[in-house]
Design a protein around this motif. Structure first.
Motif, PDB file in Angstrom:
ATOM      1  N   GLY A  25       0.813  -1.212   0.000  1.00 43.05           N
ATOM      2  CA  GLY A  25       0.000   0.000   0.000  1.00 43.05           C
ATOM      3  C   GLY A  25       0.841   1.253   0.000  1.00 43.05           C
ATOM      4  N   ILE A  31      -1.253  -4.816   1.677  1.00 41.08           N
ATOM      5  CA  ILE A  31      -2.683  -4.742   1.402  1.00 41.08           C
ATOM      6  C   ILE A  31      -3.328  -6.120   1.483  1.00 41.08           C
ATOM      7  N   LYS A  34      -3.998  -7.210   4.968  1.00 42.78           N
ATOM      8  CA  LYS A  34      -4.934  -6.367   5.713  1.00 42.78           C
ATOM      9  C   LYS A  34      -6.393  -6.615   5.354  1.00 42.78           C
ATOM     10  N   LEU A  35      -6.691  -6.811   4.086  1.00 43.64           N
ATOM     11  CA  LEU A  35      -8.089  -6.900   3.671  1.00 43.64           C
ATOM     12  C   LEU A  35      -8.858  -8.070   4.277  1.00 43.64           C
ATOM     13  N   THR A  47     -15.351  -2.739   4.696  1.00 41.98           N
ATOM     14  CA  THR A  47     -14.024  -2.906   4.095  1.00 41.98           C
ATOM     15  C   THR A  47     -14.014  -2.359   2.671  1.00 41.98           C
ATOM     16  N   ALA A  51     -11.667   0.610   1.251  1.00 45.33           N
ATOM     17  CA  ALA A  51     -10.801   0.385   0.088  1.00 45.33           C
ATOM     18  C   ALA A  51     -11.080   1.396  -1.019  1.00 45.33           C
ATOM     19  N   LYS A  54      -9.612   4.701   0.107  1.00 50.27           N
ATOM     20  CA  LYS A  54      -8.141   4.677   0.123  1.00 50.27           C
ATOM     21  C   LYS A  54      -7.576   4.705  -1.301  1.00 50.27           C
ATOM     22  N   TYR A  58      -5.644  -0.863  -2.777  1.00 51.48           N
ATOM     23  CA  TYR A  58      -6.810  -1.272  -1.989  1.00 51.48           C
ATOM     24  C   TYR A  58      -8.044  -1.355  -2.875  1.00 51.48           C
ATOM     25  N   GLU A  59      -8.255  -0.314  -3.666  1.00 53.72           N
ATOM     26  CA  GLU A  59      -9.427  -0.283  -4.539  1.00 53.72           C
ATOM     27  C   GLU A  59      -9.348  -1.366  -5.613  1.00 53.72           C
ATOM     28  N   THR A  61      -7.866  -4.209  -5.406  1.00 56.50           N
ATOM     29  CA  THR A  61      -8.068  -5.514  -4.784  1.00 56.50           C
ATOM     30  C   THR A  61      -9.532  -5.736  -4.431  1.00 56.50           C
ATOM     31  N   ILE A  62     -10.198  -4.743  -3.861  1.00 58.24           N
ATOM     32  CA  ILE A  62     -11.618  -4.926  -3.526  1.00 58.24           C
ATOM     33  C   ILE A  62     -12.449  -5.047  -4.796  1.00 58.24           C
ATOM     34  N   LYS A 104      -4.223 -13.441  -0.667  1.00 56.65           N
ATOM     35  CA  LYS A 104      -3.187 -13.222   0.345  1.00 56.65           C
ATOM     36  C   LYS A 104      -2.073 -14.271   0.222  1.00 56.65           C
TER      37      LYS A 104
END
Length: 114
Positions: A25, A31, A34-35, A47, A51, A54, A58-59, A61-62, A104
């Protein structure tokens, strides 16, 4: 015919191989570690909101997690999931968490390779 474990693994591997830059991140944290923790602690929708706010990895990944949920006909997106009932949210959260753990694990393996 592939089972759900194979589908999760393939989707996660494709994501990790395409988005090598999402692992770390902007503040240097991992990242991908954390997610899943955030999903357990705060829930999938909270979450996702974090994301999106942020941005960056993050975005991405979500968005990838929701792409997986969409491919499994669980939720079309964040707006769709926010309007569903508690059981659908619970199902989506369980699948998102299972899938996020694949991301992960494969992310950790990728870091070791690099």
């Amino acid at each position: 015919m592939r089972n759900l474990e194979q589908i999760r693994a393939k989707h996660a591997l494709d994501f990790i191989n395409e988005e090598k830059n999402v692992i770390t991140g902007p503040d240097g944290g991992n990242i991908l570690s954390k997610l899943p923790t955030m999903i357990v602690a705060d829930g999938l929708l909270a979450t996702a909101a974090f994301a999106k706010a942020k941005g960056g990895g993050y975005e991405k990944t979500i968005d990838n997690i929701f792409a997986h949920l969409r491919s499994q006909a669980i939720a079309a997106g964040i707006d769709d999931l926010a309007g569903k009932g508690a059981l659908e949210l619970q199902r989506a959260t369980a699948e998102a968490l299972a899938y996020a753990n694949y991301i992960k694990r494969f992310g950790k393996a990728k870091r070791k390779e690099d």
